[in-house]
Design a protein around this motif. Structure first.
Motif, PDB file in Angstrom:
ATOM      1  N   UNK A   1      -5.420  11.619  21.392  1.00 39.26           N
ATOM      2  CA  UNK A   1      -4.179  11.959  20.690  1.00 39.26           C
ATOM      3  C   UNK A   1      -3.510  10.808  19.960  1.00 39.26           C
ATOM      4  N   UNK A   2      -4.016   9.579  20.147  1.00 32.40           N
ATOM      5  CA  UNK A   2      -3.375   8.409  19.534  1.00 32.40           C
ATOM      6  C   UNK A   2      -3.394   8.419  18.010  1.00 32.40           C
ATOM      7  N   UNK A   3      -4.551   8.739  17.440  1.00 29.30           N
ATOM      8  CA  UNK A   3      -4.661   8.697  15.977  1.00 29.30           C
ATOM      9  C   UNK A   3      -3.772   9.758  15.310  1.00 29.30           C
ATOM     10  N   UNK A   4      -3.638  10.925  15.940  1.00 33.57           N
ATOM     11  CA  UNK A   4      -2.741  11.959  15.387  1.00 33.57           C
ATOM     12  C   UNK A   4      -1.311  11.418  15.298  1.00 33.57           C
ATOM     13  N   UNK A   5      -0.874  10.745  16.362  1.00 31.04           N
ATOM     14  CA  UNK A   5       0.486  10.186  16.358  1.00 31.04           C
ATOM     15  C   UNK A   5       0.621   9.108  15.285  1.00 31.04           C
ATOM     16  N   UNK A   6      -0.425   8.286  15.171  1.00 36.23           N
ATOM     17  CA  UNK A   6      -0.436   7.201  14.174  1.00 36.23           C
ATOM     18  C   UNK A   6      -0.336   7.789  12.756  1.00 36.23           C
ATOM     19  N   UNK A   7      -1.116   8.844  12.508  1.00 32.37           N
ATOM     20  CA  UNK A   7      -1.089   9.482  11.177  1.00 32.37           C
ATOM     21  C   UNK A   7       0.281  10.091  10.899  1.00 32.37           C
ATOM     22  N   UNK A   8       0.875  10.683  11.952  1.00 33.92           N
ATOM     23  CA  UNK A   8       2.197  11.299  11.797  1.00 33.92           C
ATOM     24  C   UNK A   8       3.237  10.234  11.408  1.00 33.92           C
ATOM     25  N   UNK A   9       3.164   9.089  12.067  1.00 32.38           N
ATOM     26  CA  UNK A   9       4.111   8.005  11.764  1.00 32.38           C
ATOM     27  C   UNK A   9       3.907   7.471  10.339  1.00 32.38           C
ATOM     28  N   UNK A  10       2.656   7.154   9.999  1.00 26.35           N
ATOM     29  CA  UNK A  10       2.397   6.518   8.704  1.00 26.35           C
ATOM     30  C   UNK A  10       2.606   7.485   7.524  1.00 26.35           C
ATOM     31  N   UNK A  11       2.507   8.796   7.784  1.00 20.99           N
ATOM     32  CA  UNK A  11       2.730   9.772   6.707  1.00 20.99           C
ATOM     33  C   UNK A  11       4.135   9.619   6.118  1.00 20.99           C
ATOM     34  N   UNK A  12       5.078   9.184   6.969  1.00 19.92           N
ATOM     35  CA  UNK A  12       6.457   8.976   6.489  1.00 19.92           C
ATOM     36  C   UNK A  12       6.514   7.853   5.448  1.00 19.92           C
ATOM     37  N   UNK A  13       5.497   7.003   5.442  1.00 19.12           N
ATOM     38  CA  UNK A  13       5.455   5.874   4.510  1.00 19.12           C
ATOM     39  C   UNK A  13       4.383   6.075   3.437  1.00 19.12           C
ATOM     40  N   UNK A  14       3.913   7.325   3.283  1.00 23.49           N
ATOM     41  CA  UNK A  14       2.849   7.635   2.312  1.00 23.49           C
ATOM     42  C   UNK A  14       1.582   6.835   2.571  1.00 23.49           C
ATOM     43  N   UNK A  15       1.242   6.709   3.846  1.00 25.60           N
ATOM     44  CA  UNK A  15       0.042   5.963   4.227  1.00 25.60           C
ATOM     45  C   UNK A  15      -0.845   6.806   5.139  1.00 25.60           C
ATOM     46  N   UNK A  16      -2.160   6.586   5.036  1.00 28.31           N
ATOM     47  CA  UNK A  16      -3.119   7.207   5.952  1.00 28.31           C
ATOM     48  C   UNK A  16      -3.848   6.069   6.675  1.00 28.31           C
ATOM     49  N   UNK A  17      -3.643   5.939   8.010  1.00 26.44           N
ATOM     50  CA  UNK A  17      -4.286   4.840   8.738  1.00 26.44           C
ATOM     51  C   UNK A  17      -5.640   5.217   9.336  1.00 26.44           C
ATOM     52  N   UNK A  18      -6.525   4.219   9.423  1.00 31.95           N
ATOM     53  CA  UNK A  18      -7.827   4.368  10.089  1.00 31.95           C
ATOM     54  C   UNK A  18      -8.008   3.170  11.027  1.00 31.95           C
ATOM     55  N   UNK A  19      -8.441   3.398  12.283  1.00 31.38           N
ATOM     56  CA  UNK A  19      -8.828   2.247  13.113  1.00 31.38           C
ATOM     57  C   UNK A  19      -9.962   1.523  12.400  1.00 31.38           C
ATOM     58  N   UNK A  20      -9.893   0.195  12.304  1.00 26.54           N
ATOM     59  CA  UNK A  20     -10.913  -0.493  11.499  1.00 26.54           C
ATOM     60  C   UNK A  20     -11.115  -1.923  11.988  1.00 26.54           C
TER      61      UNK A  20
ATOM     62  N   UNK B   1       0.842  -1.201   0.000  1.00 31.44           N
ATOM     63  CA  UNK B   1       0.000   0.000   0.000  1.00 31.44           C
ATOM     64  C   UNK B   1       0.881   1.256   0.000  1.00 31.44           C
ATOM     65  N   UNK B   2       1.995   1.176   0.689  1.00 30.40           N
ATOM     66  CA  UNK B   2       2.939   2.292   0.710  1.00 30.40           C
ATOM     67  C   UNK B   2       3.432   2.602  -0.710  1.00 30.40           C
ATOM     68  N   UNK B   3       3.719   1.556  -1.467  1.00 30.75           N
ATOM     69  CA  UNK B   3       4.195   1.723  -2.849  1.00 30.75           C
ATOM     70  C   UNK B   3       3.082   2.100  -3.813  1.00 30.75           C
ATOM     71  N   UNK B   4       1.828   1.769  -3.447  1.00 32.17           N
ATOM     72  CA  UNK B   4       0.709   2.026  -4.353  1.00 32.17           C
ATOM     73  C   UNK B   4       0.361   0.841  -5.232  1.00 32.17           C
ATOM     74  N   UNK B   5       0.936  -0.335  -4.936  1.00 32.96           N
ATOM     75  CA  UNK B   5       0.554  -1.555  -5.660  1.00 32.96           C
ATOM     76  C   UNK B   5      -0.940  -1.814  -5.438  1.00 32.96           C
TER      77      UNK B   5
ATOM     78  N   UNK C   1      -3.218   4.347   0.688  1.00 32.26           N
ATOM     79  CA  UNK C   1      -2.090   5.023   0.046  1.00 32.26           C
ATOM     80  C   UNK C   1      -2.383   6.523   0.015  1.00 32.26           C
ATOM     81  N   UNK C   2      -1.394   7.328   0.407  1.00 32.25           N
ATOM     82  CA  UNK C   2      -1.616   8.760   0.606  1.00 32.25           C
ATOM     83  C   UNK C   2      -2.085   9.464  -0.679  1.00 32.25           C
ATOM     84  N   UNK C   3      -1.435   9.190  -1.815  1.00 31.83           N
ATOM     85  CA  UNK C   3      -1.873   9.910  -3.022  1.00 31.83           C
ATOM     86  C   UNK C   3      -3.228   9.415  -3.506  1.00 31.83           C
ATOM     87  N   UNK C   4      -3.522   8.128  -3.278  1.00 32.16           N
ATOM     88  CA  UNK C   4      -4.860   7.622  -3.615  1.00 32.16           C
ATOM     89  C   UNK C   4      -5.902   8.342  -2.754  1.00 32.16           C
ATOM     90  N   UNK C   5      -5.588   8.461  -1.466  1.00 29.29           N
ATOM     91  CA  UNK C   5      -6.509   9.136  -0.543  1.00 29.29           C
ATOM     92  C   UNK C   5      -6.738  10.581  -0.977  1.00 29.29           C
TER      93      UNK C   5
END
Ligand code: CA
Length: 358
Positions: free
Chosen positions: A132-151, A87-91, A251-255
């Protein structure tokens, strides 16, 4: 096909996959998105896989067919533990998995799923959505071009299936146990030999004596695997996974290519599944528990207090060591532990006494 043609075809496919674009249009001319979602689960796996199917169905209906998602179970497009990279790569534009599988990417990752003696499902939601947990999670995953959602969430798991009785810490010494992740690291410090084998191999390994114990999920999934036929005792509580949050990653650009209404629909559907999966586990676990006790005569046992205390002591050390490894992990650890201490004090006068009074 010649080698060069293969490379060309592969590169074209990779390029196409890296540039998520709206595919086609609906009858009223609005953009239509056709996405791939890779998961770490076997097809239609109870709870985790069925939750993903409901997510795709809900996205399709809520968007009027404008966000259509095709699900790929583990190994159908990529192996289960390559979901993050894919997902990070956009495959694939989307993935469903658990953040504790990505400890190799960041020491902080397990906090967004489950850590030993961490938060239960209700508390995870409190920390992620409003603490504040999700903000930290988004900050971490942004480095990998990802947007996370609890699911999704399984709720508290079981400590596992054991072929020997556990009456003291000494009984753990030399025990070969399937227990992945941080739970395994904690167990190792008390003399257990932790092994990580895929879910599908647990039954055979336990039955043939290749391992002495195994943790998987809880009654709903463990009954389906027939683990009660391979081990005598089922111990609780699942200290290693008190309420694991599952993740939908995009994937961040898909999002970013989605219009605002589809972004809102994606967020709302992930929230709905986060809740619904826990509801499914709650309903199915109690059915399966009854069946295990009444039909299959399984002995459910509580781990002795001395064992739980020793595990907790080692778990705290493991988490402190992990937080010391990088500055971001320390920030997440501090936020998580502060929330856990406060919520524990509150639970002691709310959830715990209420539960005990029923
Ligand atoms: Ca587990």
């Amino acid at each position: 096909m010649k080698r060069r043609q293969l490379i060309t075809a592969g590169s074209a496919a990779a390029l196409a996959a890296c540039a998520p674009k709206p595919q086609g249009a609906t009858s009223n001319g609005r953009q239509r998105f056709q996405w791939k979602m890779v998961t770490s689960w076997p097809p239609n796996f109870p709870g985790l896989g069925t939750g993903v199917v409901r997510l795709a169905d809900m996205l399709d209906k809520a968007s009027g067919g404008r966000l259509a998602v095709k699900i790929y179970a583990g190994n159908e497009l990529v192996p289960p533990f390559e979901v993050f990279d894919a997902v990070s790569r956009g495959t694939a534009e989307m993935g469903h998995s658990g953040a504790y599988y990505w400890k190799g990417k960041s020491e902080a990752a397990p906090f967004f799923c489950a850590v030993p003696f961490g938060l239960n499902a209700q508390e995870m939601n409190g920390w992620l959505y409003h603490g504040g947990g999700l903000e930290l999670w988004r900050e971490l995953y942004a480095k990998f071009d990802l947007v996370p959602f609890p699911c999704g969430n399984t709720g508290v798991q079981m400590a596992g299936w054991f072929n020997r009785e556990i009456t003291s810490v000494d009984d753990l010494k030399g025990l070969k146990m399937r227990i992945p992740g941080l739970g395994g690291e904690v167990m190792a410090r008390l003399g257990v030999v932790p092994v990580n084998i895929p879910g599908g191999e647990i039954f055979t390994s336990l039955q043939q004596g290749a391992i002495d114990a195994a943790e998987w999920v809880g009654p709903y999934n463990d009954l389906a695997f027939g683990l009660y036929r391979a081990a005598k005792y089922c111990y609780y509580p699942g200290w290693q996974e008190p309420g694991p949050t599952l993740e939908c990653m995009v994937n961040k650009s898909a999002y970013e290519s989605l219009p605002d209404d589809l972004k809102a629909i994606l967020d709302a559907c992930c929230r709905a599944i986060n809740d619904d999966m826990l509801a499914e586990y709650t309903a199915r676990n109690q059915d399966a528990f009854k069946q295990l006790v009444e039909t299959h005569k399984v002995e459910f046992r509580r781990l002795p207090d001395t064992v739980l205390a020793a595990l907790r002591e080692q778990a705290e050390i493991v988490l402190i060591e992990l937080a010391a490894k990088d500055a971001f992990a320390k920030r997440v650890y501090d936020s998580f532990v502060a929330f856990r201490e406060q919520v524990r004090a509150w639970s002691a006068v709310s959830e715990v006494p209420n539960f005990q009074s029923r």
